[in-house]
Scaffold this motif. Structure first.
Motif, PDB file in Angstrom:
ATOM      1  N   LEU A   1      10.289  -2.498  17.069  1.00  0.00           N
ATOM      2  CA  LEU A   1      10.140  -3.377  15.909  1.00  0.00           C
ATOM      3  C   LEU A   1      11.526  -3.739  15.387  1.00  0.00           C
ATOM      4  CD1 LEU A   1       7.505  -1.155  14.171  1.00  0.00           C
ATOM      5  CD2 LEU A   1       7.017  -3.234  15.424  1.00  0.00           C
TER       6      LEU A   1
ATOM      7  N   TYR B   1       9.732  -4.362   9.191  1.00  0.00           N
ATOM      8  CA  TYR B   1       8.672  -3.602   9.844  1.00  0.00           C
ATOM      9  C   TYR B   1       9.206  -2.272  10.347  1.00  0.00           C
ATOM     10  CZ  TYR B   1       5.814  -7.695   9.429  1.00  0.00           C
ATOM     11  OH  TYR B   1       5.096  -8.722   8.904  1.00  0.00           O
TER      12      TYR B   1
ATOM     13  N   ILE C   1       9.554   0.043   7.341  1.00  0.00           N
ATOM     14  CA  ILE C   1       8.323   0.648   6.836  1.00  0.00           C
ATOM     15  C   ILE C   1       7.812   1.718   7.804  1.00  0.00           C
ATOM     16  CG2 ILE C   1       6.677  -1.041   7.764  1.00  0.00           C
ATOM     17  CD1 ILE C   1       6.462   0.342   4.303  1.00  0.00           C
ATOM     18  N   VAL C   2       8.031   1.528   9.107  1.00  0.00           N
ATOM     19  CA  VAL C   2       7.570   2.542  10.056  1.00  0.00           C
ATOM     20  C   VAL C   2       8.416   3.811   9.949  1.00  0.00           C
ATOM     21  CG1 VAL C   2       7.347   3.089  12.499  1.00  0.00           C
ATOM     22  CG2 VAL C   2       6.452   0.964  11.639  1.00  0.00           C
TER      23      VAL C   2
ATOM     24  N   ALA D   1       7.151   5.577   7.048  1.00  0.00           N
ATOM     25  CA  ALA D   1       5.892   6.245   7.363  1.00  0.00           C
ATOM     26  C   ALA D   1       6.139   7.545   8.126  1.00  0.00           C
ATOM     27  CB  ALA D   1       5.005   5.314   8.182  1.00  0.00           C
TER      28      ALA D   1
ATOM     29  N   ILE E   1       5.118  11.333   7.049  1.00  0.00           N
ATOM     30  CA  ILE E   1       4.276  12.189   7.896  1.00  0.00           C
ATOM     31  C   ILE E   1       4.933  13.553   8.087  1.00  0.00           C
ATOM     32  CG2 ILE E   1       3.331  12.485  10.219  1.00  0.00           C
ATOM     33  CD1 ILE E   1       2.874   9.485  10.302  1.00  0.00           C
TER      34      ILE E   1
ATOM     35  N   TYR F   1       7.451 -11.145  -1.391  1.00  0.00           N
ATOM     36  CA  TYR F   1       8.126 -11.117  -0.092  1.00  0.00           C
ATOM     37  C   TYR F   1       8.060 -12.479   0.572  1.00  0.00           C
ATOM     38  CZ  TYR F   1       9.781  -9.789   4.434  1.00  0.00           C
ATOM     39  OH  TYR F   1      10.524  -9.711   5.571  1.00  0.00           O
TER      40      TYR F   1
ATOM     41  N   PHE G   1       2.506  -1.334  -0.668  1.00  0.00           N
ATOM     42  CA  PHE G   1       3.499  -2.017   0.158  1.00  0.00           C
ATOM     43  C   PHE G   1       3.143  -1.829   1.633  1.00  0.00           C
ATOM     44  CE2 PHE G   1       7.836  -1.281   2.145  1.00  0.00           C
ATOM     45  CZ  PHE G   1       7.989  -2.612   2.491  1.00  0.00           C
ATOM     46  N   THR G   2       2.776  -0.580   1.969  1.00  0.00           N
ATOM     47  CA  THR G   2       2.311  -0.302   3.319  1.00  0.00           C
ATOM     48  C   THR G   2       1.119  -1.187   3.670  1.00  0.00           C
ATOM     49  OG1 THR G   2       2.923   1.955   2.881  1.00  0.00           O
ATOM     50  CG2 THR G   2       1.638   1.588   4.839  1.00  0.00           C
TER      51      THR G   2
ATOM     52  N   VAL H   1       2.183  -4.667   4.505  1.00  0.00           N
ATOM     53  CA  VAL H   1       2.749  -4.760   5.846  1.00  0.00           C
ATOM     54  C   VAL H   1       1.643  -4.652   6.900  1.00  0.00           C
ATOM     55  CG1 VAL H   1       4.333  -3.698   7.487  1.00  0.00           C
ATOM     56  CG2 VAL H   1       4.922  -3.803   5.093  1.00  0.00           C
TER      57      VAL H   1
ATOM     58  N   GLY I   1      -0.078  -7.812   7.293  1.00  0.00           N
ATOM     59  CA  GLY I   1       0.803  -8.916   7.649  1.00  0.00           C
ATOM     60  C   GLY I   1       1.468  -9.407   6.385  1.00  0.00           C
ATOM     61  N   ILE I   2       2.727  -9.025   6.180  1.00  0.00           N
ATOM     62  CA  ILE I   2       3.352  -9.309   4.888  1.00  0.00           C
ATOM     63  C   ILE I   2       3.571 -10.817   4.724  1.00  0.00           C
ATOM     64  CG2 ILE I   2       5.766  -8.990   5.548  1.00  0.00           C
ATOM     65  CD1 ILE I   2       5.840  -7.245   2.843  1.00  0.00           C
TER      66      ILE I   2
ATOM     67  N   PHE J   1      -0.482   6.894   7.121  1.00  0.00           N
ATOM     68  CA  PHE J   1       0.763   6.375   7.680  1.00  0.00           C
ATOM     69  C   PHE J   1       0.720   6.334   9.209  1.00  0.00           C
ATOM     70  CE2 PHE J   1       2.600   7.628   3.475  1.00  0.00           C
ATOM     71  CZ  PHE J   1       2.960   6.350   3.107  1.00  0.00           C
ATOM     72  N   ALA J   2       0.036   7.314   9.811  1.00  0.00           N
ATOM     73  CA  ALA J   2      -0.070   7.320  11.269  1.00  0.00           C
ATOM     74  C   ALA J   2      -0.835   6.090  11.750  1.00  0.00           C
ATOM     75  CB  ALA J   2      -0.751   8.603  11.743  1.00  0.00           C
TER      76      ALA J   2
ATOM     77  N   LEU K   1      -1.037   3.263  10.201  1.00  0.00           N
ATOM     78  CA  LEU K   1      -0.132   2.129  10.005  1.00  0.00           C
ATOM     79  C   LEU K   1       0.815   1.980  11.196  1.00  0.00           C
ATOM     80  CD1 LEU K   1       1.430   0.083   7.946  1.00  0.00           C
ATOM     81  CD2 LEU K   1       3.041   1.966   7.909  1.00  0.00           C
ATOM     82  N   ILE K   2       1.388   3.118  11.627  1.00  0.00           N
ATOM     83  CA  ILE K   2       2.345   3.063  12.734  1.00  0.00           C
ATOM     84  C   ILE K   2       1.670   2.526  13.986  1.00  0.00           C
ATOM     85  CG2 ILE K   2       3.745   4.479  14.275  1.00  0.00           C
ATOM     86  CD1 ILE K   2       4.240   6.309  11.828  1.00  0.00           C
TER      87      ILE K   2
ATOM     88  N   LEU L   1       1.073  -1.204  13.740  1.00  0.00           N
ATOM     89  CA  LEU L   1       2.303  -1.984  13.864  1.00  0.00           C
ATOM     90  C   LEU L   1       2.839  -1.964  15.288  1.00  0.00           C
ATOM     91  CD1 LEU L   1       4.385  -1.500  10.632  1.00  0.00           C
ATOM     92  CD2 LEU L   1       2.992  -3.405  11.353  1.00  0.00           C
ATOM     93  N   LEU L   2       2.566  -0.871  16.015  1.00  0.00           N
ATOM     94  CA  LEU L   2       3.069  -0.828  17.393  1.00  0.00           C
ATOM     95  C   LEU L   2       2.259  -1.751  18.281  1.00  0.00           C
ATOM     96  CD1 LEU L   2       3.944   2.913  17.849  1.00  0.00           C
ATOM     97  CD2 LEU L   2       5.446   0.985  17.441  1.00  0.00           C
TER      98      LEU L   2
ATOM     99  N   PRO M   1       2.994  -5.971  16.094  1.00  0.00           N
ATOM    100  CA  PRO M   1       4.197  -5.708  15.305  1.00  0.00           C
ATOM    101  C   PRO M   1       4.336  -6.515  14.017  1.00  0.00           C
ATOM    102  CG  PRO M   1       4.731  -5.962  17.606  1.00  0.00           C
ATOM    103  CD  PRO M   1       3.306  -6.366  17.465  1.00  0.00           C
ATOM    104  N   THR M   2       3.550  -7.560  13.790  1.00  0.00           N
ATOM    105  CA  THR M   2       3.690  -8.272  12.518  1.00  0.00           C
ATOM    106  C   THR M   2       2.491  -8.056  11.608  1.00  0.00           C
ATOM    107  OG1 THR M   2       2.868 -10.212  13.647  1.00  0.00           O
ATOM    108  CG2 THR M   2       5.230 -10.096  13.334  1.00  0.00           C
ATOM    109  N   GLY M   3       1.727  -7.006  11.838  1.00  0.00           N
ATOM    110  CA  GLY M   3       0.575  -6.734  10.988  1.00  0.00           C
ATOM    111  C   GLY M   3      -0.651  -7.488  11.462  1.00  0.00           C
TER     112      GLY M   3
END
Lengths: 364, 293
Positions: A129, A133, A136-137, A140, A144, B28, B228-229, B232, B235-236, B270-271, B273-274, B277-278, B281-283
């Protein structure tokens, strides 16, 4: 071999900067030691010497990531956390089994290595990324790490190690067993081995390593990727490899800061303020205020901003308010285009040009 | 039945996140900055509502309107003093300034209201509905929160699509320089964005504290980070993205709390979210911008 290096070292400008930085740190170290020896240092200031070094180390690590890799990380407190808890775990587990000095060295190595390992593992997905982005990761991941450590219970008895993610009871320990990581209570009773001398030595070591890294072949490649990834790719630089190296080194240095931090306090807990996003943001403030890409600037900012709230302690409740106002004013004074123009017109020297090295680019 | 209850609670929490995420995502999209102080505007809004209802004895609706007005003004003042001078500076400088503003608001609240948590009385005096002989209860808080969130979303999407200021907002977010050439007042548009975001923050604060009644100067910071998360996640820069991101985040959080571990809930959020995003990548609703050489 050493002599040749020394002669060559003075030859270029960036090495002169390195020597000035080292010299200033050494002078401050001697000054502080003398003040301490003659009893002129208040216990408050004395207590802050090691944390200042620890935060400086993390800031130097983050600066490598933000200034040279060009990626904004909001999770460096996570790496600090890994370094702190792994080393505290080792030190506490082997207290009385391995003598003090080798144990501290080993725990330092373990903390650094584990932080580097986490940095490496996190970097593999994260570096795909970019920009916000990526920020934020990393945030995160930092959260965690903090969360998992808060539910982690580890104990040791004659049968070996016991792990649990639930509570102390489910460890199933023998009566004589020793609990090392106690969930949200963290690690208590880590031997306090981080002295000011060790901290300064580690800080100097980190500065020498980072300065050499950014001026090495690898460092130049990292800077090339930061400035123009497509161009760097076109000339055949393996992008992922260099990004991974820089990020891992950055995490490792943050880990060293964590080791120092852990061996300086009696009760190590992972809260939002010690290892959560608040701390990551705090470190980022040091980096940006000190000048992106300037390691000496990071150290100066970390020192001033750690001491500032303590020096304002007489103002009790107003101190953090004043701190925040100072922060906003400093940012406006240093970055606002209108104010920069005004300063130029009135001949007020640009702080940035003192703190910031020339060959860096801001993260967009 | 348990699952349905959790789902509704998750939707309710997610609605609050979505309203907060709107503030992040609009700012944003238009000013290209992360307004870290947004979470603290929520806290200020909640305190204002608390003062109006509990101290001055005003009805809930009136106090929310007052809080919205104050937060709108607060948001515009913050923008004028702290962010507007940095309009042409690097993003990172603005980010740190926003952090400074966040500290300022927190410590201001600490001085005025003290660090002891105050107990917030819900602004929704309705018990709620009960189905299946009391087995499935939907609290008034949850229901109203979800409805308010949906109404805000619809109104805002209409506003951005069909009104002149809304069109100006879209134009500025797409290309600021071109918008200036078209005669759009960029500064006024950014001010308006902050005003809307901060006004919504007051509603979010009142709704958040109606469900989670303990209010301290730090109440806003964690929901702020999570919203905020969520922004994102969805897609922000996209308004429907904020809704989807917020709702998903709320549901995941409540379900994780209920079925896996209450302490690990944040880590699970958060996991997820990750992972999202992976894969994207843009939400979820983010636009992929092609990189040009």
């Amino acid at each position: 071999m050493k002599k040749i290096n020394k002669l060559a070292l003075f030859a270029n400008k960036s090495n002169q900067r390195l020597f000035t930085t080292i010299l200033v740190i050494l002078v401050l170290y001697v000054l502080m030691t003398i003040l301490d020896g003659t009893g002129n240092l208040s216990s408050l200031m004395k207590g802050l010497l090691v944390p200042v070094c620890a935060y400086s180390l993390v800031a130097v690590g983050l600066n490598l990531c933000v200034g040279y890799l060009g990626e904004l990380s909001l999770g460096h407190a996570g790496f600090m956390c890994v370094g702190a808890f792994s080393s505290a775990f080792f030190s506490k587990a082997f207290v009385g089994i391995i003598p003090d000095v080798p144990r501290f060295i080993l725990s330092l190595l373990i903390g650094t290595a584990l932080a580097a390992l986490f940095g490496f593992l996190i970097a593999i997905p994260v570096l795909r990324l970019s920009g916000d982005y990526l920020a934020i990761v990393t945030l995160a991941f930092g959260e965690i790490i903090k969360n998992v450590i808060n539910v982690l219970y580890v104990g040791v008895d004659s049968q070996g190690l016991h792990f649990s993610m639930k509570d102390m009871m489910s460890l199933g320990m023998e009566p004589g067993g020793k609990i090392i990581i106690n969930g949200a209570q963290g690690v208590t009773g880590t031997p306090r081995q981080s002295t000011f001398t060790i901290s300064v030595v580690l800080l100097l070591l980190a500065i020498v390593i980072t300065y050499n890294f950014v001026n090495s072949r690898t460092g130049r490649a990292v800077k090339a990727i930061r400035d123009n990834q497509i161009a760097a790719e076109t000339v055949g630089l393996p992008i992922t490899k260099y990004k991974l190296i820089a990020f891992t080194l950055s995490a490792a240095i943050a880990g060293v800061g964590g080791v120092l931090y852990a061996h300086n306090i009696s009760s190590l807990t992972a809260t939002t303020n010690t290892f959560g996003y608040n701390m990551s943001i705090m470190i980022l403030v040091y980096v940006v205020l000190g000048g992106i890409g300037s390691f000496s600037g990071s150290i100066i900012a970390a020192t001033i901003l750690t001491l500032l709230p303590e020096m304002l302690r007489g103002l009790s409740n107003y101190r953090m308010l004043i701190y925040s106002v100072v922060l906003i004013m400093l940012m406006l004074f240093n970055w606002a285009p209108g104010i920069l123009k005004w300063r130029e017109a009135h001949g007020i020297k640009n702080f940035k040009s003192i703190l910031k090295s020339k060959n860096t680019k801001e993260v967009q | 039945m348990g699952f349905l209850t959790y789902l509704i609670n998750g939707l309710s929490l997610g609605s609050v996140y979505a309203i907060i995420a709107l503030g992040y995502t609009m700012v944003y999209g238009i000013a290209k900055m992360l307004n870290f102080a947004h979470g603290d505007v929520i806290m200020i809004g909640a305190y204002l509502v608390f003062m109006c209802t509990s101290n001055a004895g005003m009805p809930a609706i009136v106090s929310i309107v007052i809080a919205m007005g104050c937060c709108t003004i607060l948001g515009m003042i913050i923008e004028k003093i702290a962010y507007a001078p940095l309009r042409k500076a690097t993003n990172l400088a603005v980010l740190i300034t926003a952090i400074g503003v966040s500290y300022f608001l927190q410590n201001m609240a600490l001085l005025i209201f003290g660090s002891n948590p105050v107990s917030f009385t819900s602004v929704i005096p309705w018990e709620g509905l009960s189905f299946a002989g009391g087995q499935l209860k939907i609290t008034g808080n949850a229901l109203i929160t979800i409805v308010v969130c949906l109404v805000i979303m619809v109104v805002l999407m209409w506003f951005v699509k069909n009104t002149k200021p809304g069109q100006a907002m879209r134009a500025v977010s797409e290309d600021r320089d071109a918008a200036v050439l078209m005669g759009i007042n960029v500064n006024a548009t950014i001010s308006l964005t902050f005003a809307i975001g901060s006004g919504l923050a007051a509603i979010a604060g009142a709704l958040l504290c109606s469900s989670y009644p303990s209010l301290t100067p730090y109440t806003g910071s964690m929901p702020g980070i999570k919203a905020f998360t969520a922004a994102v996640f969805g897609g922000i820069g996209s308004i429907p993205g904020a809704l989807i991101g917020g709702l998903l985040l709320g549901i995941i959080e409540i379900l994780a709390k209920a079925y896996i571990s209450s302490q690990l809930a944040d880590a699970i959020v958060f996991a997820v979210l990750i992972i999202v995003l992976l894969v994207k990548p843009t939400g979820i609703l983010g636009k992929q911008i092609k990189e040009k050489v």
